[in-house]
Design a protein around this motif. Structure first.
Motif, PDB file in Angstrom:
ATOM      1  N   ALA A 116       0.817  -1.221   0.000  1.00 27.63           N
ATOM      2  CA  ALA A 116       0.000   0.000   0.000  1.00 27.63           C
ATOM      3  C   ALA A 116       0.844   1.261   0.000  1.00 27.63           C
ATOM      4  O   ALA A 116       0.410   2.309  -0.500  1.00 27.63           O
ATOM      5  CB  ALA A 116      -0.937  -0.018   1.214  1.00 27.63           C
ATOM      6  N   SER A 117       2.054   1.206   0.531  1.00 26.92           N
ATOM      7  CA  SER A 117       2.888   2.413   0.557  1.00 26.92           C
ATOM      8  C   SER A 117       3.306   2.831  -0.842  1.00 26.92           C
ATOM      9  O   SER A 117       3.589   4.010  -1.084  1.00 26.92           O
ATOM     10  CB  SER A 117       4.136   2.159   1.413  1.00 26.92           C
ATOM     11  OG  SER A 117       4.969   1.171   0.813  1.00 26.92           O
ATOM     12  N   ARG A 145      -0.050   4.726  -2.441  1.00 25.18           N
ATOM     13  CA  ARG A 145      -0.801   5.723  -1.690  1.00 25.18           C
ATOM     14  C   ARG A 145      -1.051   6.966  -2.536  1.00 25.18           C
ATOM     15  O   ARG A 145      -0.360   7.208  -3.538  1.00 25.18           O
ATOM     16  CB  ARG A 145      -0.045   6.094  -0.418  1.00 25.18           C
ATOM     17  CG  ARG A 145       1.275   6.842  -0.674  1.00 25.18           C
ATOM     18  CD  ARG A 145       1.753   7.553   0.562  1.00 25.18           C
ATOM     19  NE  ARG A 145       3.066   8.160   0.381  1.00 25.18           N
ATOM     20  CZ  ARG A 145       3.286   9.321  -0.225  1.00 25.18           C
ATOM     21  NH1 ARG A 145       2.270   9.977  -0.788  1.00 25.18           N
ATOM     22  NH2 ARG A 145       4.502   9.816  -0.319  1.00 25.18           N
ATOM     23  N   SER A 146      -2.025   7.776  -2.097  1.00 22.52           N
ATOM     24  CA  SER A 146      -2.296   9.050  -2.770  1.00 22.52           C
ATOM     25  C   SER A 146      -1.045   9.915  -2.711  1.00 22.52           C
ATOM     26  O   SER A 146      -0.307   9.918  -1.726  1.00 22.52           O
ATOM     27  CB  SER A 146      -3.460   9.762  -2.093  1.00 22.52           C
ATOM     28  OG  SER A 146      -4.641   9.005  -2.213  1.00 22.52           O
TER      29      SER A 146
END
Length: 505
Positions: free
Chosen positions: A399-400, A403-404
């Protein structure tokens, strides 16, 4: 073959105008397309002798649809173009010869000849010439109204006037060449295919006048003209794919169009301090069109397309993968044109970041770490580059990484539902028809029903549907090749049989 929105062939309107056979292809769609950008209506026009070039366009601007036709012709043919000014016979022949050699006295006569057209316009009840257009400064010529010398031409112009088009003509003469521009306009809220057809008639009348036709419209007899937008026949999966060719993903296509707008208007974005998306992550089952969408986005933006695959990054030698990823982003910062960078099968490049402590895992973590750093600064270094990543297994990507701020847009690309499959089949069949059907050869039978086919294909992807079509096309070609006789168009039953065959494997 026709459910609402699933017609495989566009609506056509065919008739005869001034002796020519004219076919309007999907005129409603054509007029709607003009609201977005100018549309060229004619390609490869069959022009009479003496007429060199013709262009016919429609555009919408400030609530008005503008039709404009442009024609050019060379000096041969003494009376060419002079009928529009009311000049013919020996005087017209002499004038044309003098115009061809650039005689300034002949040019003054031509400029004054507009008075003849004014009188002809008054008799026909047309708008006085020059009311909306006049000679451009520094150009030779006269703005006139078309003044036909026969009932057929008069009828064409009267129809245009009755529809509110009020066509006018701008005739220009220069040594060795003549040109005619015909214009008409109608409020966009009132425009209909009838206006389009009427302006085609006016255009054909201008062709006749420039070609020096006699009172009977003979010069156009036997000629055919197709008016419409030439479909983009490139199938999805090729470099030329567009968002218009994407079926069954309306929400995704709408999101991509928004991103394209942000690319095309950097000044507006800068004024508001708005930052367009830097990265897009698409995830979903194989065969749902993720790579195709990335290519379509690049074409929508007008960007170069750069696809990065696993072998370009991963290297068995220590430090090689890290160098490769740095080089890819170094090149990205140097791009001088808008560019879409696609990391296809992203999970195979950077997977399970942070997992494991062996050498292989450490190498993957190093590549992932460099990727994060590069994405952090890419948009400031080069705002013309957008990164797109695709994966069939989103859970394998840390997820890192996504990420946005790195990947601002995350889009699920699901299996198409029944409506989506019907839309995909419709688009695919339309593309094949546009590419392959010719007079005397019909590729698909009238009983082909995209809705019914969609009902037979639950769980199939766009790639599966294309494979169904490929199998039927191959079967038809092989039958014709071996039997030596036409195989006939593809039927609904043959498509259903191919679907069953695909499910059997």
């Amino acid at each position: 073959m026709t459910g609402h929105g699933y017609a495989l062939r566009p609506d056509t309107d065919t008739g005869t105008l001034l002796g020519a056979r004219v076919t309007l292809v999907d005129p409603d769609a054509l007029l709607a397309a003009a609201a977005a950008e100018p549309v060229d209506l004619l390609t490869d026009a069959d022009l009479p002798a003496g007429v060199r070039r013709a262009r016919f366009t429609v555009r919408a601007e400030a609530g008005t649809h503008h039709f404009e036709a442009y024609l050019t012709a060379g000096p041969p043919g003494a009376t060419v173009g002079l009928l529009a000014l009311g000049l013919a016979g020996p005087a017209g022949v002499l004038l044309a010869r003098r115009l061809a050699v650039g005689d300034p006295r002949a040019e003054r006569v031509l400029a004054g000849a507009g008075r003849v057209a004014v009188e002809a316009s008054r008799r026909l009840g047309l708008r006085p010439p020059g009311a909306a257009a006049g000679p451009r400064p520094g150009r030779r010529g006269a703005a006139t109204a078309l003044a036909p010398r026969d009932a057929a031409g008069e009828a064409v112009l009267r129809e245009a006037e009755a529809l509110g088009l009020r066509p006018d003509l701008d005739h220009r003469v220069a040594p060795g060449a003549r040109s005619v521009t015909v214009r008409g306009a109608v409020p966009s809220r009132e425009v209909t295919p009838a206006h389009l057809r009427a302006m085609v008639g006016v255009w054909l009348q201008a062709v006749r006048e420039l070609a020096g036709d006699t009172p009977e419209p003979r010069v156009l007899r036997g000629r055919s003209y197709t008016v419409g937008v030439t479909p983009d026949a490139a199938p999805p999966g090729t470099a030329a794919v567009t968002l218009d060719q994407v079926g069954g993903l309306d929400d995704v296509v709408a999101r991509f169009r928004e991103i394209a707008v942000s690319f095309r208007h950097p000044q507006v974005m800068a004024r508001w301090g708005a930052r367009r998306p830097q990265g897009i992550l698409m995830y979903g089952p194989p065969g749902t069109g993720k790579t195709m969408l990335a290519r379509a986005l690049a074409n929508e933006i007008g960007a170069d397309f750069r696809e990065i695959r696993t072998p370009e990054i991963l290297d068995k030698y220590l430090g090689g993968s890290e160098r490769n990823i740095k080089q890819i982003f170094r090149e990205a910062r140097a791009h001088r044109r808008p560019t879409v960078m696609l990391f296809d099968e992203f999970d195979s490049i950077i997977s399970y970041a942070g997992a494991g402590g062996d050498a292989a895992s450490q190498a993957v973590n190093a590549v992932a770490g460099i990727f994060k750093q590069e994405m952090n600064t890419l948009i400031e270094a080069n705002p013309d580059v957008i990164v797109v990543a695709t994966t069939n297994f989103p859970h394998r990507v840390d997820a890192s990484l996504t990420r946005s701020g790195r990947f601002d847009v995350k889009l699920a690309i699901p299996l198409p539902d029944e409506d989506g499959r019907a839309a995909i089949v419709t688009k695919m069949v339309r593309e094949l028809i546009a590419r392959h059907e010719r007079p005397g050869f019909r590729m698909f039978a009238d009983d082909v029903d995209p809705r019914a086919l969609a009902a037979l294909t639950p769980g199939l992807t766009g790639a599966d549907l294309r494979e169904v079509l490929r199998r039927v096309q191959l079967a038809k070609a092989m039958r014709e090749a071996t039997e030596g006789a036409p195989a006939g168009p593809i039927s609904q039953d043959e498509l259903a049989e191919a679907i069953a065959g695909l499910r059997r494997g």
